[in-house]
Design a protein around this motif. Sequence first.
Motif, PDB file in Angstrom:
ATOM      1  N   GLY A   1       0.789  -1.233   0.000  1.00 58.81           N
ATOM      2  CA  GLY A   1       0.000   0.000   0.000  1.00 58.81           C
ATOM      3  C   GLY A   1       0.825   1.289   0.000  1.00 58.81           C
ATOM      4  N   GLN A   2       2.153   1.167  -0.025  1.00 59.44           N
ATOM      5  CA  GLN A   2       2.990   2.370  -0.015  1.00 59.44           C
ATOM      6  C   GLN A   2       3.038   2.985  -1.411  1.00 59.44           C
ATOM      7  OE1 GLN A   2       7.175   1.826   1.090  1.00 59.44           O
ATOM      8  NE2 GLN A   2       7.185   3.856   2.011  1.00 59.44           N
ATOM      9  N   SER A   3       2.945   4.290  -1.481  1.00 63.15           N
ATOM     10  CA  SER A   3       3.012   4.968  -2.782  1.00 63.15           C
ATOM     11  C   SER A   3       4.456   5.330  -3.085  1.00 63.15           C
ATOM     12  CB  SER A   3       2.163   6.237  -2.754  1.00 63.15           C
ATOM     13  OG  SER A   3       2.791   7.210  -1.933  1.00 63.15           O
ATOM     14  N   LEU A   4       4.715   5.589  -4.348  1.00 63.37           N
ATOM     15  CA  LEU A   4       6.048   6.001  -4.773  1.00 63.37           C
ATOM     16  C   LEU A   4       6.438   7.328  -4.103  1.00 63.37           C
ATOM     17  CD1 LEU A   4       8.356   5.039  -6.530  1.00 63.37           C
ATOM     18  CD2 LEU A   4       7.360   6.267  -8.450  1.00 63.37           C
ATOM     19  N   VAL A   5       5.465   8.222  -3.945  1.00 69.58           N
ATOM     20  CA  VAL A   5       5.721   9.519  -3.312  1.00 69.58           C
ATOM     21  C   VAL A   5       6.147   9.332  -1.852  1.00 69.58           C
ATOM     22  CG1 VAL A   5       4.706  11.740  -2.606  1.00 69.58           C
ATOM     23  CG2 VAL A   5       4.151  10.776  -4.839  1.00 69.58           C
ATOM     24  N   SER A   6       5.450   8.468  -1.123  1.00 64.63           N
ATOM     25  CA  SER A   6       5.808   8.276   0.286  1.00 64.63           C
ATOM     26  C   SER A   6       7.164   7.570   0.407  1.00 64.63           C
ATOM     27  CB  SER A   6       4.716   7.540   1.061  1.00 64.63           C
ATOM     28  OG  SER A   6       4.741   6.160   0.793  1.00 64.63           O
ATOM     29  N   LEU A   7       7.459   6.651  -0.530  1.00 63.55           N
ATOM     30  CA  LEU A   7       8.766   5.988  -0.551  1.00 63.55           C
ATOM     31  C   LEU A   7       9.865   7.020  -0.800  1.00 63.55           C
ATOM     32  CD1 LEU A   7      10.131   3.106  -0.539  1.00 63.55           C
ATOM     33  CD2 LEU A   7      10.134   3.303  -3.029  1.00 63.55           C
ATOM     34  N   TYR A   8       9.637   7.887  -1.757  1.00 67.89           N
ATOM     35  CA  TYR A   8      10.578   8.957  -2.111  1.00 67.89           C
ATOM     36  C   TYR A   8      10.843   9.848  -0.886  1.00 67.89           C
ATOM     37  CZ  TYR A   8      12.378  12.941  -4.895  1.00 67.89           C
ATOM     38  OH  TYR A   8      13.139  13.951  -5.431  1.00 67.89           O
ATOM     39  N   ASN A   9       9.755  10.274  -0.233  1.00 66.95           N
ATOM     40  CA  ASN A   9       9.878  11.154   0.936  1.00 66.95           C
ATOM     41  C   ASN A   9      10.573  10.477   2.112  1.00 66.95           C
ATOM     42  OD1 ASN A   9       8.647  13.245  -0.466  1.00 66.95           O
ATOM     43  ND2 ASN A   9       6.605  12.726   0.280  1.00 66.95           N
ATOM     44  N   GLU A  10      10.417   9.155   2.194  1.00 66.29           N
ATOM     45  CA  GLU A  10      11.062   8.386   3.261  1.00 66.29           C
ATOM     46  C   GLU A  10      12.568   8.243   3.006  1.00 66.29           C
ATOM     47  OE1 GLU A  10       8.990   4.647   4.457  1.00 66.29           O
ATOM     48  OE2 GLU A  10      10.856   3.684   3.860  1.00 66.29           O
ATOM     49  N   ARG A  11      12.941   8.061   1.738  1.00 64.44           N
ATOM     50  CA  ARG A  11      14.344   7.773   1.414  1.00 64.44           C
ATOM     51  C   ARG A  11      15.228   8.993   1.218  1.00 64.44           C
ATOM     52  NH1 ARG A  11      14.285   2.667  -2.779  1.00 64.44           N
ATOM     53  NH2 ARG A  11      13.326   1.156  -1.376  1.00 64.44           N
ATOM     54  N   VAL A  12      14.674  10.078   0.676  1.00 63.75           N
ATOM     55  CA  VAL A  12      15.494  11.248   0.356  1.00 63.75           C
ATOM     56  C   VAL A  12      16.338  11.730   1.546  1.00 63.75           C
ATOM     57  CG1 VAL A  12      15.411  13.704  -0.280  1.00 63.75           C
ATOM     58  CG2 VAL A  12      14.267  12.005  -1.707  1.00 63.75           C
ATOM     59  N   PRO A  13      15.762  11.845   2.758  1.00 64.96           N
ATOM     60  CA  PRO A  13      16.601  12.285   3.888  1.00 64.96           C
ATOM     61  C   PRO A  13      17.764  11.322   4.173  1.00 64.96           C
ATOM     62  CG  PRO A  13      14.267  12.372   4.477  1.00 64.96           C
ATOM     63  CD  PRO A  13      14.358  11.684   3.145  1.00 64.96           C
ATOM     64  N   LEU A  14      17.551  10.029   3.922  1.00 66.25           N
ATOM     65  CA  LEU A  14      18.622   9.045   4.129  1.00 66.25           C
ATOM     66  C   LEU A  14      19.714   9.215   3.074  1.00 66.25           C
ATOM     67  CD1 LEU A  14      16.439   5.905   4.944  1.00 66.25           C
ATOM     68  CD2 LEU A  14      17.882   7.166   6.550  1.00 66.25           C
ATOM     69  N   TYR A  15      19.308   9.412   1.819  1.00 67.60           N
ATOM     70  CA  TYR A  15      20.293   9.636   0.754  1.00 67.60           C
ATOM     71  C   TYR A  15      21.129  10.867   1.084  1.00 67.60           C
ATOM     72  CZ  TYR A  15      17.506   6.397  -2.158  1.00 67.60           C
ATOM     73  OH  TYR A  15      16.836   5.309  -2.661  1.00 67.60           O
ATOM     74  N   GLU A  16      20.453  11.929   1.520  1.00 70.59           N
ATOM     75  CA  GLU A  16      21.158  13.179   1.825  1.00 70.59           C
ATOM     76  C   GLU A  16      22.080  13.019   3.032  1.00 70.59           C
ATOM     77  OE1 GLU A  16      17.871  15.941   1.927  1.00 70.59           O
ATOM     78  OE2 GLU A  16      17.950  16.214  -0.256  1.00 70.59           O
ATOM     79  N   LYS A  17      21.644  12.224   3.992  1.00 70.01           N
ATOM     80  CA  LYS A  17      22.444  11.991   5.203  1.00 70.01           C
ATOM     81  C   LYS A  17      23.770  11.300   4.875  1.00 70.01           C
ATOM     82  CE  LYS A  17      22.352   8.963   9.255  1.00 70.01           C
ATOM     83  NZ  LYS A  17      21.555   7.979   9.981  1.00 70.01           N
ATOM     84  N   TYR A  18      23.731  10.304   4.008  1.00 74.54           N
ATOM     85  CA  TYR A  18      24.935   9.510   3.734  1.00 74.54           C
ATOM     86  C   TYR A  18      25.805  10.052   2.603  1.00 74.54           C
ATOM     87  CZ  TYR A  18      23.169   5.908   6.885  1.00 74.54           C
ATOM     88  OH  TYR A  18      22.724   5.224   7.986  1.00 74.54           O
ATOM     89  N   ALA A  19      25.268  10.960   1.783  1.00 75.41           N
ATOM     90  CA  ALA A  19      25.992  11.415   0.597  1.00 75.41           C
ATOM     91  C   ALA A  19      27.188  12.311   0.930  1.00 75.41           C
ATOM     92  CB  ALA A  19      25.040  12.160  -0.326  1.00 75.41           C
ATOM     93  N   ASP A  20      28.318  12.018   0.271  1.00 77.07           N
ATOM     94  CA  ASP A  20      29.465  12.932   0.311  1.00 77.07           C
ATOM     95  C   ASP A  20      29.306  13.953  -0.808  1.00 77.07           C
ATOM     96  OD1 ASP A  20      30.949  11.550   2.401  1.00 77.07           O
ATOM     97  OD2 ASP A  20      31.280   9.969   0.915  1.00 77.07           O
ATOM     98  N   ILE A  21      28.686  13.523  -1.896  1.00 75.52           N
ATOM     99  CA  ILE A  21      28.468  14.364  -3.076  1.00 75.52           C
ATOM    100  C   ILE A  21      27.029  14.149  -3.534  1.00 75.52           C
ATOM    101  CG2 ILE A  21      29.095  14.714  -5.525  1.00 75.52           C
ATOM    102  CD1 ILE A  21      31.883  13.558  -4.823  1.00 75.52           C
ATOM    103  N   VAL A  22      26.340  15.244  -3.874  1.00 77.01           N
ATOM    104  CA  VAL A  22      24.987  15.135  -4.417  1.00 77.01           C
ATOM    105  C   VAL A  22      25.015  15.649  -5.856  1.00 77.01           C
ATOM    106  CG1 VAL A  22      22.570  15.892  -4.241  1.00 77.01           C
ATOM    107  CG2 VAL A  22      23.904  15.467  -2.154  1.00 77.01           C
ATOM    108  N   ILE A  23      24.574  14.816  -6.779  1.00 76.54           N
ATOM    109  CA  ILE A  23      24.482  15.213  -8.186  1.00 76.54           C
ATOM    110  C   ILE A  23      22.997  15.332  -8.526  1.00 76.54           C
ATOM    111  CG2 ILE A  23      24.974  14.591 -10.596  1.00 76.54           C
ATOM    112  CD1 ILE A  23      27.536  15.211  -8.992  1.00 76.54           C
ATOM    113  N   ASP A  24      22.538  16.557  -8.760  1.00 72.09           N
ATOM    114  CA  ASP A  24      21.140  16.771  -9.114  1.00 72.09           C
ATOM    115  C   ASP A  24      20.993  16.559 -10.617  1.00 72.09           C
ATOM    116  OD1 ASP A  24      18.508  17.533  -9.408  1.00 72.09           O
ATOM    117  OD2 ASP A  24      18.693  19.234  -8.031  1.00 72.09           O
ATOM    118  N   GLU A  25      20.287  15.518 -10.987  1.00 72.09           N
ATOM    119  CA  GLU A  25      20.169  15.159 -12.399  1.00 72.09           C
ATOM    120  C   GLU A  25      19.321  16.135 -13.205  1.00 72.09           C
ATOM    121  OE1 GLU A  25      19.057  11.107 -13.099  1.00 72.09           O
ATOM    122  OE2 GLU A  25      20.618  10.338 -11.795  1.00 72.09           O
ATOM    123  N   GLY A  26      18.346  16.762 -12.559  1.00 68.80           N
ATOM    124  CA  GLY A  26      17.451  17.644 -13.296  1.00 68.80           C
ATOM    125  C   GLY A  26      16.927  16.910 -14.517  1.00 68.80           C
ATOM    126  N   ASP A  27      16.998  17.541 -15.691  1.00 72.86           N
ATOM    127  CA  ASP A  27      16.589  16.830 -16.908  1.00 72.86           C
ATOM    128  C   ASP A  27      17.798  16.598 -17.812  1.00 72.86           C
ATOM    129  OD1 ASP A  27      16.992  19.420 -17.654  1.00 72.86           O
ATOM    130  OD2 ASP A  27      14.968  19.775 -18.416  1.00 72.86           O
TER     131      ASP A  27
END
Length: 167
Positions: free
Chosen positions: A125-151
Amino acid sequence: MKKNNIILIGMPASGKSTVGVILAKILGYNFVDADIVIQEKEHRKLSRIIEEDGIDGFVEIENKINSEIEVEKTVISTGGSAVYGKEAMDHYKNIGKVVYLKVSMDVLTKRLKNAKQRGVVMREGQSLVSLYNERVPLYEKYADIVIDEGDKTMEEVVADLLAALSC
């Protein structure tokens, strides 16, 4: 152990495997897809692990196997759920630079037509949006470098990543 590896994290369909292979070729590094390592060690597909062991069981297996990957001069593409494993992420931070390939929800929705088929670790029952919102803070926490892909194209993402790594 040298810290000369590059570990790619991010949502499913953020291009970790594609960018990883291109990056490895350019740098003359090896390439490891952590999901394939898990499948080889478990002798079953990711979807089957999730089916048989449940999501928590899968995350436990993923965490254990990721934390045992010992390589040098290697680009490692992780599964999108790797950030749920604290030991794995601490290990990755110790053996290299962790790069978060950041992709917007809009782009993700376009790329991920069928999340279940890709073996995306989602609770019932989890939506992609809620999964995204759950994971993004974790990605940001562990990242040494963030590459924003944009388009950007994958080539442009790789160029941005190479520029960020050479700092």
